[in-house]
Write an enzyme that holds these catalytic residues in place. Structure first.
Site, mmCIF file in Angstrom:
data_model
loop_
_atom_site.group_PDB
_atom_site.id
_atom_site.type_symbol
_atom_site.label_atom_id
_atom_site.label_comp_id
_atom_site.label_asym_id
_atom_site.label_seq_id
_atom_site.Cartn_x
_atom_site.Cartn_y
_atom_site.Cartn_z
ATOM 1 N N ASP A 202 0.830 -1.197 0.000
ATOM 2 C CA ASP A 202 0.000 0.000 0.000
ATOM 3 C C ASP A 202 0.871 1.256 0.000
ATOM 4 O O ASP A 202 1.867 1.338 0.724
ATOM 5 C CB ASP A 202 -0.891 -0.018 1.248
ATOM 6 C CG ASP A 202 -1.846 1.149 1.309
ATOM 7 O OD1 ASP A 202 -2.666 1.293 0.391
ATOM 8 O OD2 ASP A 202 -1.769 1.924 2.282
ATOM 9 N N GLU A 266 1.619 -0.320 -4.936
ATOM 10 C CA GLU A 266 0.672 0.730 -5.295
ATOM 11 C C GLU A 266 1.490 2.015 -5.377
ATOM 12 O O GLU A 266 1.791 2.647 -4.371
ATOM 13 C CB GLU A 266 -0.429 0.881 -4.248
ATOM 14 C CG GLU A 266 -1.448 1.951 -4.651
ATOM 15 C CD GLU A 266 -2.133 2.625 -3.483
ATOM 16 O OE1 GLU A 266 -3.172 3.268 -3.703
ATOM 17 O OE2 GLU A 266 -1.647 2.524 -2.345
#
Length: 523
Positions: A202, A266
């Site tokens: 993330d 990401e």
């Protein structure tokens, strides 16, 4: 000599947002039991691996991305035993499991931050905490905004300030403190020892902070406040060169295990060249390429996105990872105009995405052609809604639970009340209804993924041969397959070849607007 290509280099991944996928215990919230019970849908769809968004212990201030215990399952999703059963069931079916890792921040309920609040000075340096500016330190240390609205700083009871690039409930970690990377190595090994096949990292561009935490320039601050995920190159909150050392650590941990474990980042960065740095040979295996997410509907914007991405990633020997949607951005059909036009364009875009070399990530509901749902104000839960003073509605519209069967809400998602309200009028887009309709978006995805595996999987990772195309169209060849996207306003002649699959009706040798087709060469 045949070169062995790792499984992830051309895999089709499917993102499960667990709260919204399937509810296995009837409490209205999707869970790990629900994912296990619906695995056969994903097998029939043809995906190679799942990415499961956070299911860890969390107060849910940001949909689970505020992690309080990264090595346990939150009770709303089940138990560690439920995860083990899901992992075994998926592996038995030949489906790999990857999970989220959230290294930029913990929840403010994590034991480390709770200890800081209680006055433990030994743990204080594990977070980004600074004295304020102005009289009595009453102003934040710098002018950085939070991604969710408002300042990126909250004052502690002792008068100093802690950084949170996202919600105040998500204090940023200080990766320069050795205890932080050591903790994430422990977290990775906990899940790898269980048998997970990899991680989605993330906000992979965020962990390194610039020395001195300087203010954003006025221009960079204006652009940051305008919103959006793709940062400006001058936005020093993101994409600092120091972040790459942490990704090398992740890679070292992964390579200490067998089975081709992997990590995808990401990574929202300013351009494709910066993106490529994250997938150099000793860093992440894959990184999301968001160029198609931000590209406007049109042949020129699509070609530019594809060309730039392939060129940059080929230079570092990495495959592209193509993304059209996820839990953070409007659904494809909504971005492309909504209604019948939006769905037609989303179907066409899916054929482009699935034909490209590299890996592909689908978001749950893509295969049904779902659109964003306009929710009532009192149903909104995304922190952006409150942090923006009710000016930004946030991401709940793309997180509404999936419809599985039946003609009325909750469409087989739950026997209870779904955590976000489901709309009327979804009877035709349930898995059950689309499974019975050969012209449905679900059948389109199943067929395209099957053709991808049989017709495209063995081709060179970065090979796209561009072809001449009519105005408003995009055309390229991959092996014996020609792809034509008509993003213009008029029908165009089909090239020679047998139609393998089309995103909409094709007749009379013409490809209508907002339609894509794959053709197999007959020569």
């Amino acid at each position: 000599m045949t070169v062995s290509v790792p499984w992830w280099a051309s895999a089709v991944f499917y993102q499960v947002y667990p709260r919204s996928f399937a509810d296995g215990n009837g409490d209205g919230t999707g869970d790990l039991i629900g994912v296990r019970e619906r695995l056969d849908h994903l097998v029939e769809l043809g995906v190679d691996a799942l990415w499961i968004s956070p299911f860890y212990r969390s107060p849910m201030a940001d949909g689970g991305y505020d992690v309080a215990d990264p090595c346990d399952v939150d009770p709303i999703f089940g138990t560690l035993a439920d995860f083990d059963e899901l992992l075994d069931a998926a592996h038995t079916r030949g489906v790999r499991i990857t999970i989220d890792m959230v290294p930029n921040h913990f929840s403010d309920q994590h034991p480390w931050f709770q200890a800081v609040l209680a006055g433990d000075t030994a743990l204080r340096d594990r977070f980004v905490i600074r004295p304020g500016r102005g009289l009595d330190g009453a102003q934040p240390p710098n002018n950085w905004p939070s991604q969710f609205g408002g300042p990126a700083w909250t004052r502690l009871p002792d008068g100093e300030w802690y950084l949170h690039l996202f919600a105040p409930e998500q204090p940023d970690l200080n990766w320069e403190n050795p205890a932080v990377p050591a903790e994430f190595e422990r977290i990775m090994r906990f899940w790898l020892d269980k048998g997970v096949d990899g991680f989605r990292i993330d906000v992979a561009h965020s962990m390194a902070k610039p020395a001195g935490l300087p203010d954003l320039t006025p221009a960079a601050l204006r652009r940051a406040l305008d919103g959006g995920n793709m940062p400006d190159a001058a936005d020093v909150r993101w994409d600092q060169d120091g972040v790459h050392a942490y990704h090398r650590l992740f890679r070292q941990v992964l390579e200490s295990y067998d089975g081709e474990r992997m990590a995808v980042g990401e990574t929202w960065v300013a351009d494709a060249r910066r993106l490529a740095l994250y997938v150099r040979p000793d860093e992440l295996n894959l990184t999301f390429n968001f160029e198609l997410v931000v590209a406007l509907w049109g042949a020129d914007s699509y070609r530019s996105a594809i060309d730039d991405s392939l060129s940059a990633l080929t230079e570092v020997g990495a495959p592209c990872t193509w993304v059209l949607s996820n839990h953070d951005v409007d659904r494809v059909a909504t971005r492309y105009g909504g209604g019948a036009i939006g769905v037609a364009r989303a179907r066409a875009a899916a054929l482009v995405q699935l034909s490209l070399p590299g890996a592909v990530y689908l978001y749950n509901g893509d295969e049904l052609g779902l659109q964003n749902v306009e929710l009532p104000d009192d149903a909104l839960q995304d922190p952006t809604w409150e942090r923006s003073g009710h000016t930004e509605r946030g991401r709940d519209g793309e997180r509404v639970p999936l419809p599985w069967s039946g003609s009325t809400a909750p469409y087989g998602f739950t026997t209870g009340t779904p955590w976000l309200p489901m709309p009327e009028g979804w009877a035709a887009v349930t898995v059950e209804a689309e499974g019975a309709d050969p012209g449905s978006t679900l059948h389109l995805f199943r067929t395209a993924i099957a053709h991808r595996r049989t017709s495209l999987a063995e081709l060179p990772d970065s090979k796209v041969d561009w072809l001449e195309a009519p105005a408003g169209c995009l055309s390229y060849r991959r092996g014996a397959v020609t792809v034509l996207l008509n993003a213009g306003s008029a029908s165009v002649p089909l090239p020679p070849g047998d139609v393998l699959i089309a995103s909409g009706p094709v007749s009379g040798g013409q490809l209508p607007p907002d339609t894509a087709v794959w053709l197999r060469s007959t020569t």
